[in-house]
Enzyme design. Structure first.
Site, PDB file in Angstrom:
ATOM      1  N   LYS A  69       0.820  -1.206   0.000  1.00 28.84           N
ATOM      2  CA  LYS A  69       0.000   0.000   0.000  1.00 28.84           C
ATOM      3  C   LYS A  69       0.865   1.272   0.000  1.00 28.84           C
ATOM      4  CE  LYS A  69      -4.213  -2.135   1.116  1.00 28.84           C
ATOM      5  NZ  LYS A  69      -3.652  -3.500   1.152  1.00 28.84           N
TER       6      LYS A  69
HETATM    7  C1  LIG Z   1      -4.218  -4.630   0.426  1.00 30.47           C
HETATM    8  C2  LIG Z   1      -3.390  -5.834   0.274  1.00 30.47           C
HETATM    9  C3  LIG Z   1      -3.685  -6.832  -0.675  1.00 30.47           C
HETATM   10  C4  LIG Z   1      -4.902  -6.754  -1.577  1.00 30.47           C
HETATM   11  O1  LIG Z   1      -4.753  -5.785  -2.574  1.00 30.47           O
HETATM   12  P1  LIG Z   1      -6.051  -5.235  -3.353  1.00 30.47           P
HETATM   13  O2  LIG Z   1      -5.535  -4.125  -4.196  1.00 30.47           O
HETATM   14  O3  LIG Z   1      -6.989  -4.756  -2.288  1.00 30.47           O
HETATM   15  O4  LIG Z   1      -6.591  -6.364  -4.138  1.00 30.47           O
HETATM   16  C5  LIG Z   1      -2.849  -7.932  -0.767  1.00 30.47           C
HETATM   17  N1  LIG Z   1      -1.792  -8.072   0.063  1.00 30.47           N
HETATM   18  C6  LIG Z   1      -1.472  -7.148   0.978  1.00 30.47           C
HETATM   19  C7  LIG Z   1      -0.302  -7.378   1.855  1.00 30.47           C
HETATM   20  C8  LIG Z   1      -2.244  -5.994   1.113  1.00 30.47           C
HETATM   21  O5  LIG Z   1      -1.925  -5.087   2.056  1.00 30.47           O
END
Ligand SMILES: *Cc1c(COP(=O)(O)O)cnc(C)c1O
Length: 494
Positions: A112
């Site tokens: 993120k």
């Molecule tokens: C948010 C997240 C995901 C999922 O990603 P999306 O874009 O919501 O599909 C997968 N792995 C981790 C570690 C995340 O923080």
């Protein structure tokens, strides 16, 4: 040429990129989508010579056409700097014949950071461009990861404040420590006596409170949200797919224009949608492999064309993928409905009312770019063990879901195309699950001790992000009841 954005629920609602970033969600409840996907009119030869930051400019400038060159370059420089622990920002690691694209070298060691480190800068430029005078106040409820990444992104960014609510007893010890030690005069972290849904409902209630909104506007504040449906998060995520492809070309691992598969551990469908946009821009992607955990709504959707959230919610060791409504899927639905806002409204209406919808056979035919798979808890743990034993490389439980689904895909299809697996979190964020998966005793130690043991085992130093919070001072200790959240916001904004 100027690119405009329209809502998936009202094709007539047309805004600029900066307006879409400021609004987040369209007033009709729809998501903003570009009127067309721009083509990547830069040669692979050129891309192969570019840094991450240069690639970011090449990709993002095609989408954010109302940003000037210097505005966008400035946002990129402020985002992708020493907050990342590697100058390359997103390295590729080869293990067991696939490339793991490590998206976890930012401030909070999860993917993120890739978008939330630039969103605050895109927002402040967008505010200035649209003559917004008020200070932007980001309100977020978090189940752990997003809150910290948003805090790290917005901390000390002039013209912004950020307030994060989290369930006091609902996040991991490391996640809580990460948040309550957050520096920055513009940050507030508040624990809620309740669960994530209570925190989420509280934030929604504040967003929907017109009188409160007006009161704060008079004081010079304007609420906004940093959640993953904002195009200011989606577009920066296209960059690393282009960058990874160009790196593989530059290193002679693939031929120019050789199609590669991309595997993405998926929750809200943001990350994989960015890969889909990269493909539509012209990046030679073969299959988009969507990996789910036991909350396998998307797997069922790709198999049957029916999206059905009416099922038990399963808590797994890949918590950031524990999601039953993948918000960003609406953008794909709109696309395969030939951009019909009417179809989109109808299906999203059914989802809201009945918790399910069925797409038409014609729409299903357009899902050929995708393959859906899932991995259960034991299968994901086994993938962690398998990759470690074969390559000495330790992956986190989210990436492990992707790795397992890729194995299943390969067995099922015999496809030998080169493959990139999005690696979305550092194993140091989930040391307990990882150590257990590796068959080590984890009961006798706290999470920091486990980090030291993992470091010995993997020969990878404990990341700075974990080292820093070991001894960091707790700066936020406010805990309130769920019905006192508004009061907490008022208190912080004076
Ligand atoms: C948010 C997240 C995901 C999922 O990603 P999306 O874009 O919501 O599909 C997968 N792995 C981790 C570690 C995340 O923080």
């Amino acid at each position: 040429m100027d690119l405009f954005y329209k809502s998936t629920r009202d094709s007539g609602a047309r805004v600029t990129a900066s307006q879409a970033i400021l609004k987040g969600l369209s007033e009709d409840g729809g998501l903003f989508v570009p009127e067309e996907i721009p083509s990547l009119d830069v040669s692979l030869k050129e891309l192969s010579g570019m840094t991450y930051q240069e690639t970011a400019y090449a990709v993002m400038s095609r989408f954010l056409t109302d940003f000037t060159e210097s505005e966008l370059k400035d946002c990129i420089q402020k985002a992708y700097d020493g907050k990342f622990d590697l100058p390359g920002i997103a390295p590729l690691i080869k293990a067991e014949g696939a490339w793991y694209l490590e998206l976890f070298h930012g401030a909070t060691i999860a993917f993120k950071d890739m978008a939330l480190s630039i969103l605050p800068h895109l927002m402040t430029v967008s505010a200035a461009k649209n003559r917004v005078k008020e200070e932007i106040v980001i309100l977020t409820a978090t189940s752990g990861d997003t809150g910290k990444a948003a805090l790290a992104g917005f901390a000390d960014v002039p013209g912004t404040r950020i307030i994060v609510f989290y369930p006091k007893d609902g996040v991991s010890p490391i996640q809580e420590k990460q948040m309550v030690t957050q520096k920055g005069n513009n940050t507030l972290v508040v624990g809620i006596r309740g669960n994530f849904d209570d925190a989420q409902s509280g934030v929604k209630a504040i967003f929907g409170d017109a009188a409160f909104k007006k009161e704060l506007e008079e004081k010079g504040f304007r609420f906004s949200s940093a959640n993953s449906i904002n195009i200011g998060r989606l577009i920066p995520q296209i960059v690393y797919y282009v960058y990874a492809y160009a790196r593989l070309c530059a290193d002679g691992e693939i031929e120019e224009n050789e199609p590669v598969n991309v595997v993405v551990p998926t929750g809200n469908f943001g990350n994989i949608l960015a890969a889909y946009y990269a493909k539509q821009m012209g990046l030679p992607i073969k299959k988009l492999i969507c990996a789910s955990n036991d909350n396998k709504v998307l797997y069922d959707f790709f198999r049957t064309g029916c999206y059905d959230r009416n099922r038990e919610f399963v808590l797994t060791s890949s918590p950031s993928m524990d999601i039953l409504v993948s918000s960003n899927l609406e953008r794909l639905i709109y696309q395969i409905a030939d951009q019909s806002d009417e179809t989109d409204r109808r299906l999203m209406g059914e989802l809201a009312e009945e918790g399910r919808y069925q797409i038409t056979p014609g729409m299903e035919e357009k899902l050929g770019d995708f393959y859906g798979g899932y991995a259960g808890e034991e299968e994901a743990a086994e993938a962690i063990r398998r990759v470690y034993e074969a390559a000495g490389y330790v992956i986190d439980p989210h990436t492990a879901v992707a790795s397992c689904v890729y194995e299943k895909y390969r067995k099922e299809t015999g496809d030998t195309a080169k493959t990139i697996i999005a690696s979305t979190a550092s194993p140091y964020k989930f040391t307990r699950s990882v150590m257990k998966a590796l068959g080590k005793n984890a009961e006798d130690a706290d999470d920091f001790e486990l980090a030291d043991r993992l470091s010995e085992l993997s020969n990878v130093p404990v990341p700075k992000a974990v080292e820093e919070i070991r001894s960091a001072e707790v700066l936020h200790s406010k805990v309130v009841n769920a019905d006192e959240m508004k009061q907490a916001v008022k208190g912080f904004l004076g």
